[in-house]
Design a protein around this motif. Structure first.
Motif, PDB file in Angstrom:
ATOM      1  N   GLY A  14       0.795  -1.239   0.000  1.00  0.00           N
ATOM      2  CA  GLY A  14       0.000   0.000   0.000  1.00  0.00           C
ATOM      3  C   GLY A  14       0.820   1.278   0.000  1.00  0.00           C
ATOM      4  N   LYS A  15       2.094   1.182  -0.324  1.00  0.00           N
ATOM      5  CA  LYS A  15       2.969   2.374  -0.282  1.00  0.00           C
ATOM      6  C   LYS A  15       2.419   3.528  -1.118  1.00  0.00           C
ATOM      7  CE  LYS A  15       6.307  -0.150  -1.998  1.00  0.00           C
ATOM      8  NZ  LYS A  15       5.610  -1.440  -2.099  1.00  0.00           N
ATOM      9  N   THR A  16       2.086   3.241  -2.375  1.00  0.00           N
ATOM     10  CA  THR A  16       1.625   4.293  -3.289  1.00  0.00           C
ATOM     11  C   THR A  16       0.293   4.890  -2.804  1.00  0.00           C
ATOM     12  OG1 THR A  16       2.754   3.182  -5.106  1.00  0.00           O
ATOM     13  CG2 THR A  16       1.074   4.786  -5.718  1.00  0.00           C
ATOM     14  N   THR A  33       8.604   6.718  -6.637  1.00  0.00           N
ATOM     15  CA  THR A  33       9.821   6.480  -7.458  1.00  0.00           C
ATOM     16  C   THR A  33       9.478   5.770  -8.775  1.00  0.00           C
ATOM     17  OG1 THR A  33      10.323   4.466  -6.199  1.00  0.00           O
ATOM     18  CG2 THR A  33      11.456   6.478  -5.521  1.00  0.00           C
ATOM     19  N   ASP A  34       8.506   4.844  -8.748  1.00  0.00           N
ATOM     20  CA  ASP A  34       8.110   4.162  -9.999  1.00  0.00           C
ATOM     21  C   ASP A  34       7.569   5.183 -11.010  1.00  0.00           C
ATOM     22  OD1 ASP A  34       8.772   1.602  -9.204  1.00  0.00           O
ATOM     23  OD2 ASP A  34       6.761   1.115  -8.500  1.00  0.00           O
ATOM     24  N   GLN A  35       6.716   6.083 -10.503  1.00  0.00           N
ATOM     25  CA  GLN A  35       6.140   7.092 -11.412  1.00  0.00           C
ATOM     26  C   GLN A  35       7.211   8.066 -11.896  1.00  0.00           C
ATOM     27  OE1 GLN A  35       2.780   8.643  -9.176  1.00  0.00           O
ATOM     28  NE2 GLN A  35       1.773   6.640  -9.234  1.00  0.00           N
ATOM     29  N   PHE A  57      16.996  -1.480 -13.777  1.00  0.00           N
ATOM     30  CA  PHE A  57      15.895  -0.798 -13.083  1.00  0.00           C
ATOM     31  C   PHE A  57      16.335  -0.330 -11.693  1.00  0.00           C
ATOM     32  CE2 PHE A  57      12.232  -1.035 -10.137  1.00  0.00           C
ATOM     33  CZ  PHE A  57      11.489   0.014 -10.667  1.00  0.00           C
ATOM     34  N   ARG A  58      17.109  -1.176 -10.978  1.00  0.00           N
ATOM     35  CA  ARG A  58      17.590  -0.793  -9.644  1.00  0.00           C
ATOM     36  C   ARG A  58      18.477   0.449  -9.717  1.00  0.00           C
ATOM     37  NH1 ARG A  58      13.712  -2.865  -7.433  1.00  0.00           N
ATOM     38  NH2 ARG A  58      13.464  -5.089  -7.724  1.00  0.00           N
ATOM     39  N   SER A  59      19.245   0.583 -10.783  1.00  0.00           N
ATOM     40  CA  SER A  59      20.097   1.775 -10.888  1.00  0.00           C
ATOM     41  C   SER A  59      19.251   3.018 -11.162  1.00  0.00           C
ATOM     42  CB  SER A  59      21.200   1.583 -11.935  1.00  0.00           C
ATOM     43  OG  SER A  59      20.617   1.431 -13.198  1.00  0.00           O
ATOM     44  N   GLY A  78       9.443   1.759  -4.699  1.00  0.00           N
ATOM     45  CA  GLY A  78       9.126   0.438  -5.238  1.00  0.00           C
ATOM     46  C   GLY A  78       9.593  -0.606  -4.219  1.00  0.00           C
ATOM     47  N   GLY A  79       8.898  -1.736  -4.188  1.00  0.00           N
ATOM     48  CA  GLY A  79       9.160  -2.738  -3.156  1.00  0.00           C
ATOM     49  C   GLY A  79      10.581  -3.286  -3.111  1.00  0.00           C
ATOM     50  N   GLY A  80      11.301  -3.185  -4.235  1.00  0.00           N
ATOM     51  CA  GLY A  80      12.646  -3.758  -4.274  1.00  0.00           C
ATOM     52  C   GLY A  80      13.757  -2.745  -4.041  1.00  0.00           C
ATOM     53  N   SER A 116       0.835  -5.159 -13.608  1.00  0.00           N
ATOM     54  CA  SER A 116       1.918  -4.229 -13.953  1.00  0.00           C
ATOM     55  C   SER A 116       3.222  -4.508 -13.193  1.00  0.00           C
ATOM     56  CB  SER A 116       1.469  -2.791 -13.679  1.00  0.00           C
ATOM     57  OG  SER A 116       1.277  -2.616 -12.284  1.00  0.00           O
ATOM     58  N   ARG A 117       3.226  -5.549 -12.360  1.00  0.00           N
ATOM     59  CA  ARG A 117       4.433  -5.834 -11.576  1.00  0.00           C
ATOM     60  C   ARG A 117       5.153  -7.057 -12.145  1.00  0.00           C
ATOM     61  NH1 ARG A 117       0.453  -4.199  -8.082  1.00  0.00           N
ATOM     62  NH2 ARG A 117       0.962  -2.482  -6.663  1.00  0.00           N
ATOM     63  N   PRO A 118       6.238  -6.834 -12.909  1.00  0.00           N
ATOM     64  CA  PRO A 118       6.910  -7.957 -13.574  1.00  0.00           C
ATOM     65  C   PRO A 118       7.385  -9.051 -12.613  1.00  0.00           C
ATOM     66  CG  PRO A 118       8.128  -5.876 -13.882  1.00  0.00           C
ATOM     67  CD  PRO A 118       6.846  -5.540 -13.239  1.00  0.00           C
ATOM     68  N   GLU A 134      13.279 -12.948   1.893  1.00  0.00           N
ATOM     69  CA  GLU A 134      14.643 -12.536   1.540  1.00  0.00           C
ATOM     70  C   GLU A 134      14.838 -11.034   1.798  1.00  0.00           C
ATOM     71  OE1 GLU A 134      16.678 -12.701  -2.637  1.00  0.00           O
ATOM     72  OE2 GLU A 134      15.704 -14.616  -2.168  1.00  0.00           O
ATOM     73  N   ARG A 135      13.778 -10.263   1.549  1.00  0.00           N
ATOM     74  CA  ARG A 135      13.875  -8.808   1.697  1.00  0.00           C
ATOM     75  C   ARG A 135      13.579  -8.315   3.116  1.00  0.00           C
ATOM     76  NH1 ARG A 135      10.548  -6.658  -3.571  1.00  0.00           N
ATOM     77  NH2 ARG A 135      12.046  -7.283  -5.180  1.00  0.00           N
ATOM     78  N   LEU A 136      12.942  -9.162   3.895  1.00  0.00           N
ATOM     79  CA  LEU A 136      12.459  -8.732   5.212  1.00  0.00           C
ATOM     80  C   LEU A 136      13.528  -8.067   6.094  1.00  0.00           C
ATOM     81  CD1 LEU A 136       9.838  -8.549   6.752  1.00  0.00           C
ATOM     82  CD2 LEU A 136      10.190 -10.887   7.569  1.00  0.00           C
TER      83      LEU A 136
END
Ligand SMILES: Nc1ncnc2c1ncn2[C@@H]1O[C@H](COP(=O)(O)OP(=O)(O)O)[C@@H](O)[C@H]1O
Ligand SMILES: O=C(O)C1=C[C@@H](OP(=O)(O)O)[C@@H](O)[C@H](O)C1
Ligand SMILES: [Mg+2]
Length: 166
Positions: A14-16, A33-35, A57-59, A78-80, A116-118, A134-136
């Motif tokens: 729910g960030k956005t 940041t995605d937008q 994309f990360r860069s 973005g979540g990543g 829309s989320r690859p 892994e991200r937690l």
């Protein structure tokens, strides 16, 4: 109130959406940041992943964070974004980092209609859950953490407002 607030968390936390509502409630500009990436590069996140891959994309996310450094704003990420150490450092050093947590079943429910989320494409619950785990540790580096599961946007805005005034 902090000059800059970063909302982090997994896809669908729910960030956005919460960021927009929080911005209205406290009179802050909100930048996603995605937008920012889609507008700056005039393309979609899916196309960037397809044509240039995740690392590229990360860069772009790092570039977005750097470009937004001097803004007094809520930055919805973005979540990543937390996967890169550099991104975590930029956020920590320039604002208050908030982790919006959410149970994986609800993440899947919230994102199932939106393609829309690859990184969610063709993934089953176990795979999505593994990515989240892994991200937690990175999400947990945040200054503030709240659980969004089963809570309304309004409720979350109130909770965030009271936590940020502390
Ligand atoms: N607290 C919530 N309760 C119910 N639905 C929500 C909540 N937060 C977000 N959503 C819905 O979940 C979907 C994903 O939300 P979004 O803000 O895009 O998440 P993120 O930016 O973290 O990926 C949207 O359809 C949004 O309306
Ligand atoms: O978790 C991720 O790696 C991603 C999350 C997406 O943003 P949301 O978290 O806003 O869905 C978007 O940045 C991209 O699809 C990659
Ligand atoms: Mg988002």
């Amino acid at each position: 109130m902090n000059e800059k607030i970063y909302l982090t968390g997994f896809m669908g936390s729910g960030k956005t959406t919460v960021g927009q509502a929080l911005g209205k409630a406290i009179g802050y500009q909100v930048i996603d940041t995605d937008q920012w990436i889609e507008q700056t590069y005039r393309t979609s996140i899916s196309t960037i992943f397809e044509e240039k891959g995740e690392d590229y994309f990360r860069s772009l996310e790092t570039e977005a964070l750097r470009n937004l450094l001097n803004k007094r704003a809520i930055i919805t990420t973005g979540g990543g974004i937390v996967v890169r150490e550099e991104n975590r450092q930029i956020m920590k050093q320039s604002g208050k980092v908030v982790f919006l947590d959410c149970e994986i079943e609800e993440v899947i429910r919230r994102t199932s209609m939106d393609h829309s989320r690859p990184l969610l494409k063709q993934k089953n619950k176990e795979q999505i859950s593994a990515m989240f785990k892994e991200r937690l540790p990175f999400y947990r580096e945040a200054d503030i953490q709240i659980d969004t599961t089963g809570k309304s946007i309004l409720n979350l805005v109130e909770e965030l407002k009271s936590l940020m005034l502390k």
